[in-house]
Motif scaffolding. Structure first.
Motif, mmCIF file in Angstrom:
data_model
loop_
_atom_site.group_PDB
_atom_site.id
_atom_site.type_symbol
_atom_site.label_atom_id
_atom_site.label_comp_id
_atom_site.label_asym_id
_atom_site.label_seq_id
_atom_site.Cartn_x
_atom_site.Cartn_y
_atom_site.Cartn_z
ATOM 1 N N ALA A 1 0.872 -1.311 -0.266
ATOM 2 C CA ALA A 1 0.227 -0.177 -0.014
ATOM 3 C C ALA A 1 1.104 1.216 0.129
ATOM 4 O O ALA A 1 0.798 2.326 -0.606
ATOM 5 N N LYS A 2 1.668 1.449 0.564
ATOM 6 C CA LYS A 2 2.780 2.636 0.374
ATOM 7 C C LYS A 2 3.749 2.742 -0.237
ATOM 8 O O LYS A 2 3.999 3.594 -1.428
ATOM 9 N N THR A 3 3.924 1.595 -1.238
ATOM 10 C CA THR A 3 4.648 1.549 -2.576
ATOM 11 C C THR A 3 2.980 2.001 -3.811
ATOM 12 O O THR A 3 4.125 2.848 -4.524
ATOM 13 N N PHE A 4 2.548 1.720 -3.244
ATOM 14 C CA PHE A 4 1.365 2.395 -4.382
ATOM 15 C C PHE A 4 1.102 3.605 -4.239
ATOM 16 O O PHE A 4 1.317 4.551 -5.171
ATOM 17 N N PHE A 5 1.085 4.194 -3.151
ATOM 18 C CA PHE A 5 1.565 5.525 -3.387
ATOM 19 C C PHE A 5 2.260 6.569 -3.379
ATOM 20 O O PHE A 5 2.603 7.459 -4.238
ATOM 21 N N GLU A 6 3.708 5.510 -3.611
ATOM 22 C CA GLU A 6 4.784 6.041 -3.358
ATOM 23 C C GLU A 6 4.793 6.360 -5.289
ATOM 24 O O GLU A 6 5.734 6.999 -6.322
ATOM 25 N N GLU A 7 4.335 5.396 -6.049
ATOM 26 C CA GLU A 7 4.548 5.590 -6.950
ATOM 27 C C GLU A 7 3.020 6.000 -7.960
ATOM 28 O O GLU A 7 3.280 5.748 -9.116
ATOM 29 N N ASN A 8 2.281 6.269 -7.625
ATOM 30 C CA ASN A 8 1.377 7.393 -8.219
ATOM 31 C C ASN A 8 1.494 8.810 -7.741
ATOM 32 O O ASN A 8 0.661 9.529 -8.315
ATOM 33 N N PHE A 9 1.917 9.164 -7.030
ATOM 34 C CA PHE A 9 1.333 10.894 -6.413
ATOM 35 C C PHE A 9 2.667 11.198 -6.203
ATOM 36 O O PHE A 9 3.853 10.489 -5.522
ATOM 37 N N THR A 10 2.666 12.300 -5.783
ATOM 38 C CA THR A 10 4.348 13.297 -5.966
ATOM 39 C C THR A 10 3.207 13.853 -4.009
ATOM 40 O O THR A 10 2.662 14.455 -4.559
ATOM 41 N N PRO A 11 4.599 13.739 -3.464
ATOM 42 C CA PRO A 11 4.001 15.089 -2.071
ATOM 43 C C PRO A 11 4.262 16.364 -2.086
ATOM 44 O O PRO A 11 5.355 16.580 -2.917
ATOM 45 N N LEU A 12 3.420 17.059 -2.066
ATOM 46 C CA LEU A 12 3.336 18.594 -2.256
ATOM 47 C C LEU A 12 2.661 19.467 -0.610
ATOM 48 O O LEU A 12 2.074 19.121 -0.520
ATOM 49 N N ARG A 13 3.659 20.228 -0.481
ATOM 50 C CA ARG A 13 3.425 20.650 0.841
ATOM 51 C C ARG A 13 2.777 22.300 0.513
ATOM 52 O O ARG A 13 3.085 22.552 -0.504
ATOM 53 N N ILE A 14 1.320 22.442 2.183
ATOM 54 C CA ILE A 14 0.591 23.291 0.734
ATOM 55 C C ILE A 14 -0.038 24.010 1.843
ATOM 56 O O ILE A 14 0.069 23.722 3.315
ATOM 57 N N SER A 15 0.142 24.928 1.907
ATOM 58 C CA SER A 15 -0.174 26.074 3.190
ATOM 59 C C SER A 15 -1.316 27.726 2.080
ATOM 60 O O SER A 15 -1.149 28.134 1.147
ATOM 61 N N ARG A 16 -1.776 28.395 3.431
ATOM 62 C CA ARG A 16 -1.845 29.688 2.581
ATOM 63 C C ARG A 16 -1.606 30.546 2.706
ATOM 64 O O ARG A 16 -0.701 30.304 3.411
ATOM 65 N N LEU A 17 -1.414 31.074 1.681
ATOM 66 C CA LEU A 17 -0.525 31.906 1.348
ATOM 67 C C LEU A 17 0.176 32.809 2.120
ATOM 68 O O LEU A 17 -0.903 33.461 3.400
ATOM 69 N N GLY A 18 1.420 33.076 2.725
ATOM 70 C CA GLY A 18 1.554 33.849 3.770
ATOM 71 C C GLY A 18 2.127 32.515 4.946
ATOM 72 O O GLY A 18 2.466 33.458 5.814
ATOM 73 N N GLU A 19 1.629 31.651 4.813
ATOM 74 C CA GLU A 19 1.462 30.707 6.203
ATOM 75 C C GLU A 19 1.730 29.882 6.328
ATOM 76 O O GLU A 19 2.016 28.724 5.191
ATOM 77 N N PRO A 20 3.178 30.009 7.499
ATOM 78 C CA PRO A 20 3.527 28.227 7.004
ATOM 79 C C PRO A 20 2.659 26.648 7.073
ATOM 80 O O PRO A 20 2.827 25.733 6.686
ATOM 81 N N ASP A 21 1.777 26.965 8.278
ATOM 82 C CA ASP A 21 1.062 25.465 8.364
ATOM 83 C C ASP A 21 -0.759 25.605 7.543
ATOM 84 O O ASP A 21 -1.105 27.145 8.044
ATOM 85 N N GLY A 22 -1.740 24.712 7.872
ATOM 86 C CA GLY A 22 -3.006 25.003 8.096
ATOM 87 C C GLY A 22 -3.422 24.519 9.020
ATOM 88 O O GLY A 22 -2.900 24.728 10.446
ATOM 89 N N PHE A 23 -4.943 23.652 9.862
ATOM 90 C CA PHE A 23 -5.282 24.301 10.734
ATOM 91 C C PHE A 23 -6.133 22.692 9.989
ATOM 92 O O PHE A 23 -7.132 22.834 9.704
ATOM 93 N N VAL A 24 -7.222 22.951 11.634
ATOM 94 C CA VAL A 24 -7.862 21.579 11.801
ATOM 95 C C VAL A 24 -8.456 21.446 13.229
ATOM 96 O O VAL A 24 -8.073 22.324 14.443
ATOM 97 N N THR A 25 -10.034 21.466 13.089
ATOM 98 C CA THR A 25 -10.945 21.069 13.476
ATOM 99 C C THR A 25 -11.433 19.514 13.232
ATOM 100 O O THR A 25 -11.094 19.170 12.638
ATOM 101 N N GLY A 26 -12.072 18.629 14.838
ATOM 102 C CA GLY A 26 -12.393 17.774 14.961
ATOM 103 C C GLY A 26 -13.879 17.210 14.261
ATOM 104 O O GLY A 26 -14.638 18.884 14.640
ATOM 105 N N TYR A 27 -14.369 16.619 13.834
ATOM 106 C CA TYR A 27 -16.006 16.632 14.411
ATOM 107 C C TYR A 27 -16.371 14.958 14.286
ATOM 108 O O TYR A 27 -16.004 14.232 14.269
#
Length: 519
Positions: A147-173
């Protein structure tokens, strides 16, 4: 007449004639020069110089593989994704494969409508998930390494955040489990409404399933007249009561409020049966967080805010709780869903969610089924705990309060325990979006030319750059390097106002009456 007189008259006439001739000749020469200029301007154009060729741009305008508004992203290597090796990739793969079922079904329908303009997907990933989903359709994996190999062979990791901010934000439901009744009693007297028939959203049929949770919503009067729908206060006061819209009845209006915030609920009846409810529509008013209101009023400190704290305050202040509920004018209508007690709530993608693996995202920016690796620390074990969290999550749901490229609501399942954990999550986290290899920005980045080299130190000294001072006075400025030229802007004096001077009245000159000449 005497000879001297004749001579004077003759000379005077000759001088007058010569002056007249000179005036005529000068006028003729000026007219001729003007004629020559007119002729040259109309019959002898200046030679046109060849246009300068367009200057080539220093960098080619290459098409971007994808673009997310208001976001910044950075391609990573898998070795740079912190915590990637420690995750349960098989659990993430099963959740991703569940998202692929509606994606594969949509792709089959899209192929038959290849030339339909409505088949265009404006979001960043578009239909690019179809390739890894086709690969996952035939791979029923049972090994974490595969399963780990599947993700690594089919995807590219890309760090993403809001412009000008280093991190994202999470809540729970979570999905609340509530006690209720099919009929109204003295104990159960809070109605849970299904969508009214007079609720109207432009562009959707009134019998459509799950209307959007953003945008204007109207109340249809007659055949044509549309007015804004009732807000929470009007509905609680009975504007739609007695129309047969009641699905069930609850004990406490606070239970209904939190069920509406979560978007789903399980209601258990006294005879042992139950009903599963899911979001179906809303009344068109934007969601207002009741927790934020309590923080702004100084009732609950921001660092202590949680869903449990809100419940406790509302239970102790019933009158204040009513006013607080109505400050959130948004109201949610539910529909019954045919799910067993073993199934989780159904997300916006139309499939049951997976506790601990499903997230809600901004559906205006992201495509359902997109994997996000979320990493950081969360208070999962207790309110003060800092539990390491590094997990691959799948976008399968949305919410009206989930806005932004690196914003997620983590789903923790059903029941009181899930509610306690999700209710205390309001934390910054790092987001890594997994992008299909077909949209990998690396090959396009390799085509960009290398920027021009920086000027040498000798050239840089010939053209020193001035740096504006951050302080108003030179004394407060920090010491600078001796080779650095700093321009300190002093206060700009205001111009002296113009003095108000009354204009002096000039004395009138006496008018002289000139006598008319008598002819």
């Amino acid at each position: 007449m005497a000879p001297e007189a004749r001579t004077k008259v003759f000379l005077k006439n000759s001088a007058t004639a010569l002056c007249a001739c000179a005036v005529v000749l000068s006028s003729f020469s000026l007219g001729a020069e003007a004629a020559r200029r007119h002729h040259r301007s109309h019959h002898h154009h200046a030679r046109q110089l060849p246009a300068a060729p367009l200057r080539a741009l220093p960098y080619p305008q290459l098409p971007l593989p994808f673009e997310i508004p208001g976001a910044q992203y950075l391609p990573l290597a898998w070795a740079d994704v912190k915590g990637w090796e420690d995750d349960d990739h098989l659990a993430a793969y099963k959740t991703f494969r569940a998202s692929c079922r509606p994606i594969n079904a949509q792709n089959g329908a899209a192929e038959s409508k290849a030339f339909d303009s409505k088949a265009f997907e404006p979001k960043a990933l578009g239909a690019s998930l179809s390739e890894p989903c086709r690969a996952a359709k035939t791979l029923d994996l049972a090994d974490d390494a595969k399963a780990k190999t599947f993700f690594e062979e089919n995807f590219t990791p890309l760090r993403i955040s809001r412009l000008g901010e280093p991190d994202g934000f999470v809540t729970g439901y979570y999905e609340p489990v509530l006690e209720g009744s099919r009929t109204q009693t003295d104990v159960y007297n809070v109605p849970v409404y299904r969508r009214p028939s007079n609720l109207f959203v432009r562009g959707y049929k009134q019998d459509s399933v799950s209307l959007p949770n953003k945008g204007p919503v109207y109340r249809k009067i007659g055949r044509r007249k549309l007015v804004p729908y009732y807000d929470r206060g009007e509905i609680e006061d009975g504007k739609i009561a007695g129309r047969g819209l009641e699905i069930a009845w609850l004990k406490d209006p606070t239970d209904l409020l939190f069920a509406q915030i979560q978007g789903s609920a399980r209601i258990k009846f006294e005879d042992g049966s139950s009903v599963r409810l899911n979001y179906d529509a809303y009344n068109g008013y934007p969601y207002t967080a009741v927790g934020r209101i309590l923080i702004e009023r100084g009732i609950i400190p921001k660092e202590e805010m949680s869903m449990q704290k809100i419940r406790e305050w509302m239970a102790q202040n019933p009158d204040g709780a009513k006013e607080l509920r109505r400050a959130n004018r948004a109201y949610i209508f539910f529909r019954e869903v045919n799910l067993s007690d073993k199934d989780e709530a159904v997300g916006a993608q139309g499939i049951p969610l997976t506790a601990g693996r499903s997230i809600a995202v901004d559906k205006s920016l992201h495509v359902y089924g997109t994997p996000f690796f979320i990493e950081g620390e969360l208070p999962i074990e207790s309110e003060r705990a800092k539990t390491p969290f590094h997990r691959l999550m799948i976008a399968q749901d949305t919410g009206s309060a989930i806005i932004g490229p690196a914003r997620a609501d983590l789903f923790f399942g059903a029941g009181a325990d899930a509610g306690r954990v999700s209710g205390r999550l309001r934390h910054p986290m790092r987001f890594v979006m997994l992008v299909p290899k077909s949209l990998d920005p690396g090959p396009r980045a390799a085509k960009l030319p290398i920027p021009d080299p920086r000027p040498s130190e000798k050239i840089a000294k010939l053209f020193p750059q001035t740096v504006p001072a951050k302080t108003a006075t030179p004394a407060a400025a920090a010491p600078q390097d001796k080779n650095e030229t700093v321009a300190i802007a002093g206060p700009v004096p205001l111009p002296v106002p113009r003095p108000a001077i009354d204009p002096a009245s000039e004395p009138r000159r006496p008018v002289k009456n000139r006598p008319h000449r008598q002819q």
